[in-house]
Write an enzyme that holds these catalytic residues in place. Structure first.
Site, PDB file in Angstrom:
ATOM      1  N   ARG A  91       0.843  -1.094  -0.064  1.00 45.89           N
ATOM      2  CA  ARG A  91       0.098   0.057  -0.144  1.00 45.89           C
ATOM      3  C   ARG A  91       0.913   1.181   0.041  1.00 45.89           C
ATOM      4  NH1 ARG A  91      -2.604   0.304   5.056  1.00 45.89           N
ATOM      5  NH2 ARG A  91      -1.307   2.126   5.369  1.00 45.89           N
ATOM      6  N   GLU A 104       4.515   7.306   2.635  1.00 54.43           N
ATOM      7  CA  GLU A 104       5.320   6.153   3.184  1.00 54.43           C
ATOM      8  C   GLU A 104       4.709   4.957   2.007  1.00 54.43           C
ATOM      9  OE1 GLU A 104       4.733   4.605   7.000  1.00 54.43           O
ATOM     10  OE2 GLU A 104       2.799   4.622   7.093  1.00 54.43           O
ATOM     11  N   ASN A 106       4.021   0.779   2.280  1.00 56.27           N
ATOM     12  CA  ASN A 106       3.909  -0.416   3.180  1.00 56.27           C
ATOM     13  C   ASN A 106       4.161  -1.693   2.503  1.00 56.27           C
ATOM     14  OD1 ASN A 106       2.645   1.170   5.521  1.00 56.27           O
ATOM     15  ND2 ASN A 106       1.552   1.824   3.809  1.00 56.27           N
ATOM     16  N   SER A 156      -3.335  -2.740   5.911  1.00 56.88           N
ATOM     17  CA  SER A 156      -4.401  -3.026   6.524  1.00 56.88           C
ATOM     18  C   SER A 156      -5.825  -2.074   5.769  1.00 56.88           C
ATOM     19  CB  SER A 156      -4.781  -2.652   8.139  1.00 56.88           C
ATOM     20  OG  SER A 156      -4.300  -1.482   8.377  1.00 56.88           O
ATOM     21  N   LYS A 196      11.871   3.029   6.313  1.00 61.52           N
ATOM     22  CA  LYS A 196      11.975   4.296   6.070  1.00 61.52           C
ATOM     23  C   LYS A 196      13.348   4.627   5.338  1.00 61.52           C
ATOM     24  CE  LYS A 196       7.717   4.650   7.708  1.00 61.52           C
ATOM     25  NZ  LYS A 196       7.646   3.337   8.075  1.00 61.52           N
ATOM     26  N   LYS A 255      11.201  10.263  11.382  1.00 60.05           N
ATOM     27  CA  LYS A 255      10.747   8.919  11.291  1.00 60.05           C
ATOM     28  C   LYS A 255      11.736   7.903  11.650  1.00 60.05           C
ATOM     29  CE  LYS A 255       6.949   9.550   7.931  1.00 60.05           C
ATOM     30  NZ  LYS A 255       6.388   8.952   6.800  1.00 60.05           N
ATOM     31  N   GLU A 267       6.691   0.071  11.601  1.00 60.94           N
ATOM     32  CA  GLU A 267       5.265   0.297  11.128  1.00 60.94           C
ATOM     33  C   GLU A 267       4.318   0.321  12.073  1.00 60.94           C
ATOM     34  OE1 GLU A 267       4.988   0.543   7.880  1.00 60.94           O
ATOM     35  OE2 GLU A 267       7.148   0.191   7.624  1.00 60.94           O
ATOM     36  N   GLY A 268       3.016   0.742  11.870  1.00 56.65           N
ATOM     37  CA  GLY A 268       1.809   0.449  12.797  1.00 56.65           C
ATOM     38  C   GLY A 268       1.500   1.543  13.289  1.00 56.65           C
ATOM     39  N   ARG A 325      -8.047   7.277   4.891  1.00 56.07           N
ATOM     40  CA  ARG A 325      -8.155   7.436   6.227  1.00 56.07           C
ATOM     41  C   ARG A 325      -8.244   8.909   6.705  1.00 56.07           C
ATOM     42  NH1 ARG A 325      -3.168   3.922   8.496  1.00 56.07           N
ATOM     43  NH2 ARG A 325      -2.410   5.056   6.607  1.00 56.07           N
TER      44      ARG A 325
END
Length: 483
Positions: free
Chosen positions: A129, A145, A147, A152, A309, A367, A371-372, A453
């Site tokens: 993603r 970023e 992923n 998700s 990153k 950064k 992740e998350g 989002r």
């Protein structure tokens, strides 16, 4: 010159009775269509509440959305090539792994597999993603970023499109439906796992979902299982944790992964991206066992490392994209979505970047290789943070990114147990895609869907589960309608 201000797709000034009616209908739709999560404050395995959402879809420039969709296959190819370039990965991460223990442990597995002759399974599957903000200054999307693990909300945001179409009609704007694009992320991502399973070519084998001990975002995962069953009735999905694999998994002489008597064809990792998910050496042993097994991994260890990153920052350097993407049009289109990315390594360039960030902290995001969500450092917090590590090698574990300024749009944020809140919001677009292939050949490369989002404009982190963010859908507007 076109203005970059975007307006809500529906007038928000409405009578309280109408707003209440729309909110209740939207909640019911979410609950009855599985747009849900488990509660964190009062865990009950058998109880769900709806996932936070915004009441109406959010306006987004059509041309920039279309550009992002078209670019995904190019990005899939880029990350596939990056992941299979040992020299580039090793050089990019050489300073990071000196100070970032988690990335070092992942890299140790990568190195160990190489020393033992390379991966047993030549095929990898990447369910990716790419995330963007629409930038006010450039009037273009800029990548936040990329992923490569546990990407998700493909399922929940696919379902949310139908919910938003329903709500828009109930609000009296059926003419708007044509501007809410269909989203087939769930079908596409499930299809990728089925393709990988078929390439494994063992009819009795299973797809394993690697999951946390307690999964709060359970609907987003379970609907993938249901969709796999719908598309391919002959395949079974099992769910196991790293601890369960460590305790009960084993390898056959030819490196087939067996757990509880079942041969695993594909491992889809919905966890394994955070240090907390490896509490003991048992979990690290499980990750290594999976990596050397014949199962097709999503992601393999090299895809996982390619999503750090630091690699993203290295790709922004002059001449690097040309190394991986020979086509000039592709190279230019990828470079166009990059924002400023800067190293903090212990060298002259890193010193200069660190000084710039300390003098102008509001311009940057700091950064780490995580992740998350919830890991970045913003604004005035950057200066004391960097002051504390500027003379330490720990700074090599971080990168700097220019802070992107997306448009602020009002919407109603709807959260369980709370009154709907009219708020200033900003939105982050995600484009889903997948690639399946070997080091020498890409077998499948597709863009499969998108997500949006939305979070409160005044907060830095916008996790959906934390209550500061919400699920959303795209409402496409032409640039001449941006007013």
């Amino acid at each position: 010159m076109t203005s970059t201000k975007l307006e809500p797709c529906i007038p928000l000034d409405m009578e309280k009775e109408k707003l209440t009616d729309l909110v209740e209908k939207a909640k019911d739709y979410a609950l009855m269509h599985g747009i849900c999560m488990r509660r964190k404050d009062q865990f009950d395995r058998d109880a769900l509440h709806f996932a936070p959402f915004v009441l109406f879809p959010t306006s987004f420039p059509r041309n920039e959305f279309d550009k992002s969709v078209k670019l995904q296959q190019v990005l899939n190819e880029l990350m596939h090539k990056v992941a299979h370039d040992d020299e580039f990965l090793t050089t990019s991460l050489r300073n990071t792994i000196k100070v970032d223990h988690f990335t070092k442990r992942l890299f140790d597995i990568y190195e160990r597999v190489k020393k033992e002759g390379g991966p047993t399974q030549a095929i990898s599957a990447g369910l990716f993603r790419s995330d963007y903000f629409y930038c006010l200054l450039s009037e273009k999307v800029k990548q936040v970023e990329f992923n490569t693990i546990a990407s998700s909300f493909g399922c929940l945001t696919s379902s949310l499109v139908s919910q938003h179409k329903y709500v828009v009609q109930e609000a009296g704007y059926p003419q708007h439906l044509k501007n809410i694009p269909e989203n087939n992320a769930l079908a596409g991502l499930a299809g990728a796992l089925i393709s990988a399973w078929r390439l494994y070519n063992q009819p009795k084998s299973v797809i394993l979902f690697l999951v946390e001990d307690v999964t709060y975002n359970v609907c987003d995962q379970k609907f993938h299982e249901f969709e796999i069953r719908r598309q391919c009735p002959e395949v079974f999905v099992i769910r196991r944790t790293l601890t369960e694999i460590g305790n009960r998994g084993k390898l056959t002489a030819d490196k087939r992964l067996i757990i509880d008597g079942q041969e695993v064809a594909v491992i889809y990792m919905r966890c394994g991206y955070h240090p907390d998910q490896y509490p003991t050496e048992l979990e690290w042993d499980a990750r290594y066992m999976m990596e050397i097994s014949l199962a097709i991994k999503s992601p393999s260890i090299h895809y996982h490392l390619a999503g750090t990153k630091k690699v993203q920052q290295e790709l922004a350097k002059e001449g690097i994209l040309e190394k991986f993407l020979g086509d000039k049009a592709h190279t230019d289109s990828v470079r166009d979505i990059f924002t400023g990315l800067y190293s903090l390594d212990n060298d002259t360039t890193g010193d200069k970047n660190l000084e710039n960030a300390m003098n102008n902290p509001e311009k940057y995001v700091l950064k780490p290789q995580r992740e998350g969500g919830g890991n970045n450092v913003y604004g005035e917090d950057i200066k004391p943070f960097l002051e504390n590590i500027k003379n330490s090698d720990e700074r090599c574990a971080y990168i700097l990114m220019d802070r992107i300024s997306p448009p602020i749009i009002k919407n109603y944020m709807v959260r369980p147990g709370m009154e709907p809140m009219l708020a200033d919001c900003i939105s982050e677009l995600g484009i889903f895609g997948y690639v399946i292939g070997t080091k020498d050949e890409i077998l499948e490369n597709k863009q499969v869907g998108h997500m949006l989002r939305t979070k409160l404009s005044h907060v830095n982190e916008g996790g959906v589960a934390a209550g500061l963010g919400a699920l959303d859908s795209v409402y496409l507007v032409d640039t001449d309608r941006c007013c």
